[in-house]
Motif scaffolding. Structure first.
Motif, short mmCIF file in Angstrom:
data_model
loop_
_atom_site.label_atom_id
_atom_site.label_comp_id
_atom_site.label_asym_id
_atom_site.label_seq_id
_atom_site.Cartn_x
_atom_site.Cartn_y
_atom_site.Cartn_z
N ALA A 243 0.85 -1.19 0.00
CA ALA A 243 0.00 0.00 0.00
C ALA A 243 0.88 1.24 0.00
O ALA A 243 2.04 1.20 0.45
CB ALA A 243 -0.90 0.00 1.23
N LYS A 244 0.36 2.34 -0.49
CA LYS A 244 1.11 3.60 -0.54
C LYS A 244 1.60 4.01 0.84
O LYS A 244 2.74 4.45 0.99
CB LYS A 244 0.23 4.69 -1.15
CG LYS A 244 0.95 6.00 -1.37
CD LYS A 244 0.03 6.99 -2.08
CE LYS A 244 0.72 8.30 -2.33
NZ LYS A 244 -0.15 9.23 -3.07
N ASN A 245 0.77 3.84 1.87
CA ASN A 245 1.19 4.20 3.23
C ASN A 245 2.36 3.35 3.70
O ASN A 245 3.22 3.83 4.44
CB ASN A 245 0.02 4.08 4.21
CG ASN A 245 -0.94 5.25 4.10
OD1 ASN A 245 -0.61 6.31 3.58
ND2 ASN A 245 -2.16 5.05 4.59
N THR A 246 2.41 2.10 3.28
CA THR A 246 3.53 1.23 3.64
C THR A 246 4.81 1.72 2.99
O THR A 246 5.86 1.77 3.63
CB THR A 246 3.23 -0.23 3.23
OG1 THR A 246 2.01 -0.64 3.85
CG2 THR A 246 4.36 -1.16 3.63
N ILE A 247 4.72 2.10 1.73
CA ILE A 247 5.89 2.64 1.03
C ILE A 247 6.36 3.91 1.74
O ILE A 247 7.55 4.11 1.95
CB ILE A 247 5.57 2.92 -0.45
CG1 ILE A 247 5.32 1.60 -1.20
CG2 ILE A 247 6.70 3.71 -1.12
CD1 ILE A 247 4.81 1.78 -2.61
N LYS A 248 5.41 4.74 2.13
CA LYS A 248 5.75 5.97 2.85
C LYS A 248 6.48 5.66 4.15
O LYS A 248 7.49 6.29 4.48
CB LYS A 248 4.48 6.79 3.13
CG LYS A 248 4.74 8.12 3.75
CD LYS A 248 3.45 8.91 3.90
CE LYS A 248 3.70 10.29 4.46
NZ LYS A 248 2.45 11.07 4.54
N GLU A 249 6.01 4.68 4.89
CA GLU A 249 6.67 4.27 6.15
C GLU A 249 8.10 3.81 5.88
O GLU A 249 9.02 4.16 6.62
CB GLU A 249 5.88 3.18 6.84
CG GLU A 249 4.57 3.66 7.43
CD GLU A 249 3.70 2.53 7.95
OE1 GLU A 249 4.20 1.39 8.11
OE2 GLU A 249 2.49 2.77 8.16
N ILE B 34 10.08 4.65 3.39
CA ILE B 34 10.91 5.78 2.99
C ILE B 34 11.20 6.69 4.18
O ILE B 34 12.34 7.11 4.39
CB ILE B 34 10.24 6.56 1.83
CG1 ILE B 34 10.31 5.71 0.56
CG2 ILE B 34 10.90 7.93 1.62
CD1 ILE B 34 9.54 6.27 -0.62
N MET B 35 10.20 6.97 4.98
CA MET B 35 10.39 7.89 6.11
C MET B 35 11.31 7.28 7.16
O MET B 35 12.10 7.99 7.79
CB MET B 35 9.04 8.26 6.73
CG MET B 35 8.12 9.02 5.77
SD MET B 35 8.88 10.43 4.91
CE MET B 35 9.11 11.56 6.26
N SER B 36 11.26 5.96 7.36
CA SER B 36 12.14 5.32 8.35
C SER B 36 13.59 5.36 7.89
O SER B 36 14.50 5.44 8.71
CB SER B 36 11.70 3.90 8.63
OG SER B 36 11.91 3.07 7.51
N GLU B 37 13.83 5.33 6.59
CA GLU B 37 15.19 5.40 6.07
C GLU B 37 15.70 6.84 6.02
O GLU B 37 16.90 7.07 6.02
CB GLU B 37 15.27 4.77 4.67
CG GLU B 37 15.16 3.28 4.66
CD GLU B 37 16.33 2.58 5.34
OE1 GLU B 37 17.47 3.02 5.18
OE2 GLU B 37 16.08 1.57 6.02
N ASP B 38 14.79 7.78 5.95
CA ASP B 38 15.16 9.20 5.83
C ASP B 38 15.42 9.85 7.19
O ASP B 38 15.94 10.94 7.26
CB ASP B 38 14.07 9.97 5.08
CG ASP B 38 14.53 11.33 4.62
OD1 ASP B 38 15.68 11.42 4.12
OD2 ASP B 38 13.76 12.30 4.72
N ALA B 39 15.05 9.15 8.25
CA ALA B 39 15.18 9.73 9.59
C ALA B 39 16.61 9.91 10.02
O ALA B 39 17.52 9.32 9.54
CB ALA B 39 14.45 8.85 10.59
#
Length: 81
Positions: free
Chosen positions: A68-74, A76-81
């Motif tokens: 799901a798009k929200n999963t992809i967002k999670e 990406i955001m976890s790697e960008d932190a």
């Protein structure tokens, strides 16, 4: 950040994954290099046997299904932190 989309060609889920990744990057204003990997040997080097596959900073996040798009967002955001 480097994002690789592993795909053996033109499968619909592979194209959709790329579209979702690009949408998430734009929405979150996250800078990343998005690379499509289609060479079988390179795909196999990640230890996956099914596509689509999402690899972020050389870590396999999901393989064999479209998240799901929200999963992809999670992811990406976890790697960008």
């Amino acid at each position: 950040m480097e994002i690789k989309i592993l795909s053996t060609g033109g499968c619909a889920n592979c194209k959709k994954m790329e579209q979702l990744v690009l949408e998430v990057l734009k929405e979150t204003k996250t800078a990343a290099e998005v690379i499509k990997v289609t060479e079988i040997k390179e795909i196999m080097s990640f230890g996956v046997m099914s596509t689509p596959c999402l690899v972020i900073n050389n870590k396999v996040k999901i393989a064999g299904k479209l998240p799901a798009k929200n999963t992809i967002k999670e992811f990406i955001m976890s790697e960008d932190a």
